[in-house]
Design a protein around this motif. Structure first.
Motif, PDB file in Angstrom:
ATOM      1  N   LEU A  63       5.902  -2.300  -1.181  1.00  0.00           N
ATOM      2  CA  LEU A  63       5.192  -1.887   0.116  1.00  0.00           C
ATOM      3  C   LEU A  63       6.154  -1.758   1.040  1.00  0.00           C
ATOM      4  O   LEU A  63       7.078  -0.857   0.955  1.00  0.00           O
ATOM      5  N   ALA A  97       1.317   3.946  11.072  1.00  0.00           N
ATOM      6  CA  ALA A  97       2.300   3.078  11.195  1.00  0.00           C
ATOM      7  C   ALA A  97       2.709   2.374   9.611  1.00  0.00           C
ATOM      8  O   ALA A  97       3.713   2.190   9.203  1.00  0.00           O
ATOM      9  N   SER A  98       1.522   1.935   9.028  1.00  0.00           N
ATOM     10  CA  SER A  98       1.758   1.259   7.945  1.00  0.00           C
ATOM     11  C   SER A  98       2.198   2.390   6.700  1.00  0.00           C
ATOM     12  O   SER A  98       2.848   1.910   6.109  1.00  0.00           O
ATOM     13  N   GLN A  99       1.629   3.453   6.871  1.00  0.00           N
ATOM     14  CA  GLN A  99       1.994   4.296   5.899  1.00  0.00           C
ATOM     15  C   GLN A  99       3.705   4.519   5.868  1.00  0.00           C
ATOM     16  O   GLN A  99       4.193   4.758   4.886  1.00  0.00           O
ATOM     17  N   ILE A 159      -5.223   0.360   5.717  1.00  0.00           N
ATOM     18  CA  ILE A 159      -5.286   0.496   4.265  1.00  0.00           C
ATOM     19  C   ILE A 159      -6.302  -0.275   3.349  1.00  0.00           C
ATOM     20  O   ILE A 159      -7.087   0.057   2.521  1.00  0.00           O
ATOM     21  N   VAL A 185       5.718   1.915   4.800  1.00  0.00           N
ATOM     22  CA  VAL A 185       5.862   1.766   3.464  1.00  0.00           C
ATOM     23  C   VAL A 185       6.636   2.622   2.726  1.00  0.00           C
ATOM     24  O   VAL A 185       7.522   2.778   1.762  1.00  0.00           O
ATOM     25  N   ALA A 206       2.306  -3.587   6.262  1.00  0.00           N
ATOM     26  CA  ALA A 206       1.918  -2.749   5.108  1.00  0.00           C
ATOM     27  C   ALA A 206       0.620  -2.197   4.993  1.00  0.00           C
ATOM     28  O   ALA A 206       0.137  -1.427   4.225  1.00  0.00           O
ATOM     29  N   LEU A 207      -0.450  -2.909   5.667  1.00  0.00           N
ATOM     30  CA  LEU A 207      -1.645  -2.676   5.038  1.00  0.00           C
ATOM     31  C   LEU A 207      -2.787  -2.268   6.219  1.00  0.00           C
ATOM     32  O   LEU A 207      -3.998  -2.009   5.872  1.00  0.00           O
TER      33      LEU A 207
END
Lengths: 449, 486
Positions: B380, B352-354, B256, B357, B252-253
């Motif tokens: 998330l 990828a994380s964006q 970020i 989520v 998720a992060l």
């Protein structure tokens, strides 16, 4: 990005559906004070071609049995790997699945694990095997912990001839559990010293742990170790880091071992600089509920068809939490599958034939070396495919010189065994042709002359 | 709506042992080129009882058929919560099989293994950058072993200060591995009942002089960011403790926020989750651990360090917790993770994380109102529903099994334990809006079936190779291996 399918249109449509204005708003719960306010400092992305070219340039910097004549063992072995194995484990249905939590759509993995458990039992002569551990050393540590659970005793005797890395891992796992780890000396034949064992074994001893074959390639007298351990009410843990040996050796189960922990790398897994490998773990039926790790059992479905499920999970962390028999969750499933395919291809005859070849080649190498000027053999106990060589010249120097001549001739032992400072461990497998062995013997003497 | 699941032709297959025939061979070895040798007879076994004898064709068909009974990420959508079942890039598989990486013996002297050491070093650096930690060890084989590494590091740090703290605080949303690990590190576990997101007050109430560490997961297993994490870390530190983070949900992060910047002291990564390496039907994974500078002396033996343009293993550290694995860890998995990080770069990891989520929130938006959503805060990378409002006597298990008929791998179910009948959906970034729509349509259809024809759920699955299995008998009368004459 070829792994991420979102078009710009998709993203705006999805944001709208969610009811936020932009991607940033999705992260509203992440406080500003912990946000990373700069781009990650990592190298620029690579295309597939660039990536492969970078990796190939790293790969060619490493010595392998393809570039050097390899006589390295010590817990990882260069054995024949049938072509079939990698093609089968490359099926996406196997390698892109996860732990078989949903048995109806995981029967492939589950049946294969059931077959793995069965073959590990057959190979070790034990009654129950689990679905795998991380590797030989961590399996060994789990075996020690299980013996402690079974006996409620706190003292553990580890043979000095047990792989030093395994002993280190046992020590790490046991750091804060209030256990006493005691080393048992090595006798002149390279086996665990029975006199020292007798002196150290007492009524507080939970387990005696020894390799089979041990780190020096010597075949321990497991039956006697079992007898001594049992007389003191302790468990005998047999550690097998070269399971090909079990193609010819009596199984630990037949000899009375209580727990067998081992390393499965020899059974079809590439050397891969030490991993991923696979630990195996086998016990007696009566001790089943104290065992760590996942287990697959046979059952039937609603229509009466045979099927397989994960079972007895009340021992495990996801149910039992702090009272679990181990914290293991992911194990080495795909590696266990590799060994299962290996064992089914080699089968009854093949594993014996491979073992006999290892035995013969190592015996030949020992015989050739025994007459070599400047070198001698250290132990005289029965051996499988490894043995310790003593050199008149410093071992590190000899090995370094042989590297230049294209040999990975052995593992120096001085770091782990000061008393063997001038010695190295040589491994010969079915992969070493006679000419290679002869060349090694010639090259070794080349410098001693 | 197109239903993906069909009952296409799937072949039956016996056990290996039931195919065996004396005299069959599935291998060939070169002729022995040295004299045969014999061991003393008393050391030798008879033949391996029960071991199969099969031809190569038998073996190939056997395992090919078994594979068709499985469902993998390559087969379809696999929204198994907290497991991050993202696509496993094929080039990474090719990379790990390059002979110069796959065939290196672990005892090869470092000067003859410079390529692989460089790769390990650069992966350590990349993971440190993504997580915000000073140092990373690659040795642990899986998340749970990473946890053990981290907790032993924390314990070693305490002991070095003469502190004998005996307790570890763990929220009840944690993975079962957390409390099991704390026990293995010799600690007593104190569970914290959480209300979704951990509050400072909840931690404060338990944080005394005997607490060595708090174990958190961030985002937690409810898919929620631990919004009070900074204040919590500060409090734990003030009272002499350390904060461990289970990194299972790092997907998720990336790019970020970094756990190391939040005040967390130790975190494990799951390369088989966040860094796309395949799950292999239950491993092998890899569980590297990142720590702050002050904890780095305690890391396991033999990290890789750089000296000019050369790479070598660090010299032995006197404070190290020791060794966790026989050799250097699951190097083949490190190669895949390195290939992934190189392919995506920093911008790609953030993207990828964006998208991960975005996907979770999209599924949430489509299913909210159809299924009960126990926690309303912004999700998330994963979203948790429950079976609370399901009609027809249907439960989470029934929904999961019915999803199989529709052609999906079910989400994680009945976890976290704090949500009764939890349905934990983690779509990951590698699924398109189209796939998510089809999945959500199936979830909505199943909710309709629960109302109109609940038997469809109770009987499910009916399209899989086997139907629901009798787990009770499996546990009561365990049959854990094949026997010729049971």
């Amino acid at each position: 990005m070829r792994y991420i399918p979102h078009t710009a249109g998709d993203v705006s449509e999805m944001l709208e559906r969610i009811g936020v204005k932009n991607l940033e708003e999705l992260f509203v719960e992440v406080p500003d004070s912990v946000r990373l306010k700069r781009p990650l400092d990592l190298p620029e992305p690579l295309s597939e071609t660039e990536l492969l070219s970078e990796l190939k340039s790293l790969a060619v910097k490493n010595a392998t049995p393809g570039t050097h004549k390899c006589f390295l063992g010590g817990g990882a072995y260069h054995h024949f790997i049938p072509t079939v194995i990698d093609l089968l484990v490359s099926r996406g249905e196997f390698y892109t699945a996860y732990t078989p939590y949903q048995p109806e759509i995981s029967q492939g993995t589950l049946q294969a694990i059931f077959e793995f458990q069965t073959m590990i039992c057959q190979l070790t002569g034990m009654e129950v095997a689990n679905a795998s551990m991380y590797d030989g050393a961590s399996a060994c540590a789990e075996a020690v912990l299980m013996a402690v659970r079974l006996t409620r005793r706190k003292r553990v005797l580890l043979s000095r001839a047990l792989n030093p890395r395994y002993r280190e891992v046992v020590a790490t796992y046991c750091s804060y559990l209030g256990l006493e780890l005691v080393e048992v000396a090595v006798a002149a034949d390279g086996r665990t010293d029975l006199g020292d064992l007798a002196a150290k074994l007492d009524a507080t001893t939970a387990a005696v742990v020894a390799g089979y074959p041990n780190y020096f390639g010597v075949i321990e007298d497991v039956a006697t170790l079992v007898e001594r351990a049992h007389a003191a009410g302790a468990k005998l843990v047999t550690v097998v880091s070269e399971p090909v040996a079990l193609g010819v050796l009596k199984s630990p189960g037949e000899l009375g071992a209580d727990i067998v922990a081992g390393e499965g790398q020899s059974l079809g897994l590439p050397l891969a600089y030490g991993g991923p490998y696979v630990g195996f773990f086998a016990v007696r039926q009566k001790d089943l509920r104290a065992m760590p790790g996942r287990l697959v059992g046979e059952t039937t479905d609603l229509d009466g068809q045979r099927g397989f499920v994960l079972t007895l999970s009340t021992r495990e962390q996801h149910i039992r939490r702090e009272k679990a028999t181990s914290n293991i969750c992911s194990n080495q499933g795909l590696c266990a599958l590799v060994t299962t395919i290996f064992m089914s291809l080699l089968g009854k005859q093949g594993l014996r034939e491979m073992a006999e070849q290892n035995l013969a080649k190592a015996a030949y190498a020992r015989q050739q070396l025994s007459g070599a000027k400047g070198f001698s053999l250290v132990f005289d106990g029965p051996m499988f495919n490894e043995f310790v060589v003593r050199s008149e010249a410093p071992a590190a120097e000899v090995l370094r010189r042989l590297e230049a001549e294209g040999f990975l001739a052995g593992i120096p032992l001085g770091g782990d065994y000061p008393e063997l400072a001038d010695c190295f461990l040589v491994c010969v497998t079915e992969q070493n042709r006679r000419e290679e062995i002869d060349a090694l013997v010639t090259a070794l003497q080349g410098g001693a002359a | 709506m197109t239903i993906l699941g069909t009952s296409g032709l799937v072949l039956n297959e016996k056990l290996l042992f039931e195919h065996s025939k004396p005299g069959r061979k599935g291998y060939s070895l070169p002729k022995l080129d040295v004299p045969a040798a014999k061991l003393p007879a008393e050391l030798c076994r008879e033949e391996i009882n029960g071991f199969p004898e099969l031809s190569e064709v038998d073996v190939v068909r056997h395992f090919t058929r078994l594979s068709t009974w499985n469902y993998g990420v390559d087969s379809g959508f696999y929204p198994l919560g907290s497991c991050t079942m993202k696509y496993n890039p094929k080039v990474n598989e090719a990379a790990a099989r390059l002979p110069g990486l796959a065939n290196v013996h672990p005892a090869t002297p470092p000067h003859l293994a410079q390529g692989i050491l460089e790769l390990m070093y650069r992966l350590q650096v990349a993971l440190a950058e993504v997580s915000g930690f000073a140092k990373v060890t690659l040795q642990p084989a899986a998340g749970a072993q990473g946890e053990l590494t981290g907790m032993l590091v924390i314990r070693a740090w305490h002991e070095a200060r003469g502190s004998k703290r005996s307790k570890v605080l763990i929220p009840d949303t944690a993975h079962g591995t957390n409390p099991a690990t704390a026990t293995l590190a010799g600690y007593d576990v104190v569970p914290i009942a959480s209300q979704g997101v951990l509050t400072l007050e909840e931690v404060e109430a338990h944080m005394d002089d005997d607490v060595a560490a708090l174990m958190v997961t961030n985002p937690n297993t409810l898919g929620l960011f631990e919004t009070n994490i900074e204040a919590i870390c500060k409090l734990v530190h003030e009272r002499g403790g350390m904060v461990y983070c289970d990194g299972a949900n790092l997907n998720a992060l990336m790019g970020i926020a970094r756990p190391g910047d939040m005040g967390i002291d130790v975190m494990h990564f799951n390369l088989h989750k966040t860094f796309s390496t395949p799950h292999g039907g239950g491993g092998p994974g890899a569980g590297p651990v990142g720590v702050t500078e002050q904890l780095s002396p305690y890391l396991p033996a033999a990290g890789v360090e750089r000296d000019g343009d050369r790479y070598r293993f660090e010299p032995e550290k006197t404070d190290s917790i020791g060794r966790l694995m026989t050799f250097h860890g699951n190097v083949g998995i490190m190669v895949r993770a390195f290939a992934y990080a190189r392919t995506l770069g920093g911008s790609g990891l953030k993207h990828a994380s964006q998208m991960a989520v975005l996907n979770a929130n999209y599924v949430r938006a489509r299913l909210e109102g159809v299924y009960d959503l126990p926690y309303k805060r912004r999700s998330l990378h994963e979203v948790i529903f429950s079976d609370k409002d399901l009609p027809g006597g249907c439960h989470t298990l029934d929904v999961a099994k019915r999803l199989i008929d529709y052609g999906y791998h079910p989400p994680t179910i009945y976890f976290p334990l704090v949500v009764k009948g939890a349905i934990m959906i983690e779509p990951t970034e590698t699924e398109s809006q189209d796939v998510l729509d089809e999945f959500c349509d199936a979830m909505i259809a199943i909710a309709g079936e629960a109302r109109d024809n609940p038997d469809l759920l109770h009987q499910a699955p009916v399209r899989s190779r086997v139907r629901r299995l009798d787990e009770t008998t499996a546990a009561r009368k365990p049959k854990l291996r094949w026997e010729a004459n049971p």
